[in-house]
Design an enzyme around this catalytic site. Sequence first.
Site, mmCIF file in Angstrom:
data_model
loop_
_atom_site.group_PDB
_atom_site.id
_atom_site.type_symbol
_atom_site.label_atom_id
_atom_site.label_comp_id
_atom_site.label_asym_id
_atom_site.label_seq_id
_atom_site.Cartn_x
_atom_site.Cartn_y
_atom_site.Cartn_z
ATOM 1 N N SER A 412 5.641 -9.226 -23.538
ATOM 2 C CA SER A 412 5.050 -7.896 -23.485
ATOM 3 C C SER A 412 5.094 -7.330 -22.060
ATOM 4 C CB SER A 412 3.619 -7.945 -24.034
ATOM 5 O OG SER A 412 3.147 -6.656 -24.333
ATOM 6 N N ASP A 700 7.052 -8.171 -30.696
ATOM 7 C CA ASP A 700 6.223 -8.614 -29.577
ATOM 8 C C ASP A 700 5.393 -9.824 -30.000
ATOM 9 O OD1 ASP A 700 4.366 -8.891 -27.505
ATOM 10 O OD2 ASP A 700 4.291 -6.743 -27.133
#
Length: 868
Positions: A412, A700
Amino acid sequence: MSLQASEGCPGLGTNVFVPQSPQTDEEGSRSGRSFSEFEDTQDLDTPGLPPFCPMAPWGSEEGLSPCHLLTVRVIRMKNVRQADMLSQTDCFVSLWLPTASQKKLRTRTISNCPNPEWNESFNFQIQSRVKNVLELSVCDEDTVTPDDHLLTVLYDLTKLCFRKKTHVKFPLNPQGMEELEVEFLLEESPSPPETLVTNGVLVSRQVSCLEVHAQSRRRRKREKMKDLLVMVNESFENTQRVRPCLEPCCPTSACFQTAACFHYPKYFQSQVHVEVPKSHWSCGLCCRSRKKGPISQPLDCLSDGQVMTLPVGESYELHMKSTPCPETLDVRLGFSLCPAELEFLQKRKVVVAKALKQVLQLEEDLQEDEVPLIAIMATGGGTRSMTSMYGHLLGLQKLNLLDCASYITGLSGATWTMATLYRDPDWSSKNLEPAIFEARRHVVKDKLPSLFPDQLRKFQEELRQRSQEGYRVTFTDFWGLLIETCLGDERNECKLSDQRAALSCGQNPLPIYLTINVKDDVSNQDFREWFEFSPYEVGLQKYGAFIPSELFGSEFFMGRLVKRIPESRICYMLGLWSSIFSLNLLDAWNLSHTSEEFFHRWTREKVQDIEDEPILPEIPKCDANILETTVVIPGSWLSNSFREILTHRSFVSEFHNFLSGLQLHTNYLQNGQFSRWKDTVLDGFPNQLTESANHLCLLDTAFFVNSSYPPLLRPERKADLIIHLNYCAGSQTKPLKQTCEYCTVQNIPFPKYELPDENENLKECYLMENPQEPDAPIVTFFPLINDTFRKYKAPGVERSPEELEQGQVDIYGPKTPYATKELTYTEATFDKLVKLSEYNILNNKDTLLQALRLAVEKKKRLKGQCPS
């Protein structure tokens, strides 16, 4: 590695040599020979099975393995359930065996009959070394609406005995006495043994390339010649248009140099189908066209190098030549680290040994096998994680600890920091403060111009070009371009593979970026797989499959590169690694509620095992890893519609699947490397795993566990010390607790979790170790909290009354400026977070040095225990 023959098994294992490898004992292991309650076999008394050349499961090894002919006779059903309330079922059975053919076969339909009898036979050619699971779907045919799918039986063909008829009655619904009766026969195939490449989990089969050239029999103008539509079933290309030419064709002519190419598995019983162009004729004022059916030709009769001519109507000829594809794969099948990473680690050890001697003030140099592997592990959190990571790295640099680390992993927002730093090949040896100042300039600037019409037009042109290159453009690509403009001034031409320059001399830690591979229509609870990126390779550690990073996004078939696509710029990778928009509604509900099981279970298909103990104890049991026979009953129309809405991912990142065409080894579930990461419902359903998907759906990692531990927990890397830098919102201990729980379930060595769950009672740093588990890494955990920084501006230096305001950093309050959704900070907000993070590192110098000493001592202790 020793080899042992399987004993006393009349099935596929007879006289077959299998590699002996370490295995993990799992609860609910599906090994053992088992028959359904009504299963019977009949010996056909035929000669012995040809031996199989051994293939080692832990490396990429080649070997010969025979193919077999499978005959499936669908006999009858009893007491078929009603799909419609007003009429009996118009029943047919569909057969799908994707390891033999992607085409679904079916019986005829028997209308309005509760006890249909078909007695129809279907033939397949199967490879004995792959996991063959036949799907028998019972359906109700409808003329107006789509057919009703009543149920599917999943039957592992490993249970079949060679040259013996196996008669099976599947008890589909014991209460209603519903039953499907099928007979199987496995025989020798006339095809020669097939060359396989395997790592014990994935299998690459033999591939041929069919070159197709069309020639016109009649002299006509080129503009009047029609393209021929040519399809090769089971091939990678499937269908292509072939333009006929007038020149005669021979194997060495230039025609074959421009021929259409089809890559197909040699032993898949593929066929070429040619659509015959319409023929036109006229009679006076009447003009008509006539279309003939397609022409088909099996390819199993086409020898390598032989040219076959196929007439296509009256006007064209098709010239075909098959050549074997190279046996060398472009996908690396193996669980070891790639040679480039091993070479880097050797160079990095020299740097780490020198740094540890200086930091720990050691009297003697560390030997090569005494140097611990130290890693920095960062979590996600948008701009908060990017900013805080700069501060943490600055603190480690001031303590001379950056040179002690061999890896940096992140996900991320942490990847934004990592990708920016690795543009400079010598970043860790330079003062980080100028890089932090540059990052602040971009964080505080106005982001609105990034959405102005002229900028959006540039984005549109970029995405159009990306689509032309062969990528599937999604919203995350736009997000990546937005990150690029928000965090930089100009177009960044850097690519992931360019970061190798920062590793050439071992001068920086090796960066690893982590995502998860998911399915578009499945919750993360049911399916997710770790997917790692490094400057050297990208791949899935569960399957032991990796490709060079510059080939990520290109198209592969059966482990071979068939279409190379230009490597993505790093901005698109940043959009992928921080794809905050890829969550589906069910995952979002699961993350925000504790009662997710209601929706999760209510929208799931019903799955149940139906096999009982065998009634024929005299039949020997096989040692192969057999899956239980399973019945899958689809959900209702309402639950299916609801689940479709809940699990749809509108903005998931999609890339060409480099596992395309590969198949699972028959013993993949017994492979210790696969079992280490086997943690989802679909792992026991081989037809639904990643090798069968057309595209990778990458997400993610923070949506599952907000940590990047998995690459460091691979036994090939085996980190001795992990410095955990935490940036998540909410509970600071949740990612660490989730990791501990995950490792416990997966039997991965890791320290025990013994921390308070409340953020208010947390310290700035924790040292965790498990002395009883020598393979468990030491962990130093740094939660992102504001504790002594309120009163101290530097370790041991108290703040004056005027400076106390500088120590007030509201990280998690309701009005915090550091919320994950925030992309813009003020200068003061940015500086406070950087200084807080730097302080927390510097203030816990003693704990870090203690962890380093423990890691060195542990390494020396393990060295002393190893035999010389």
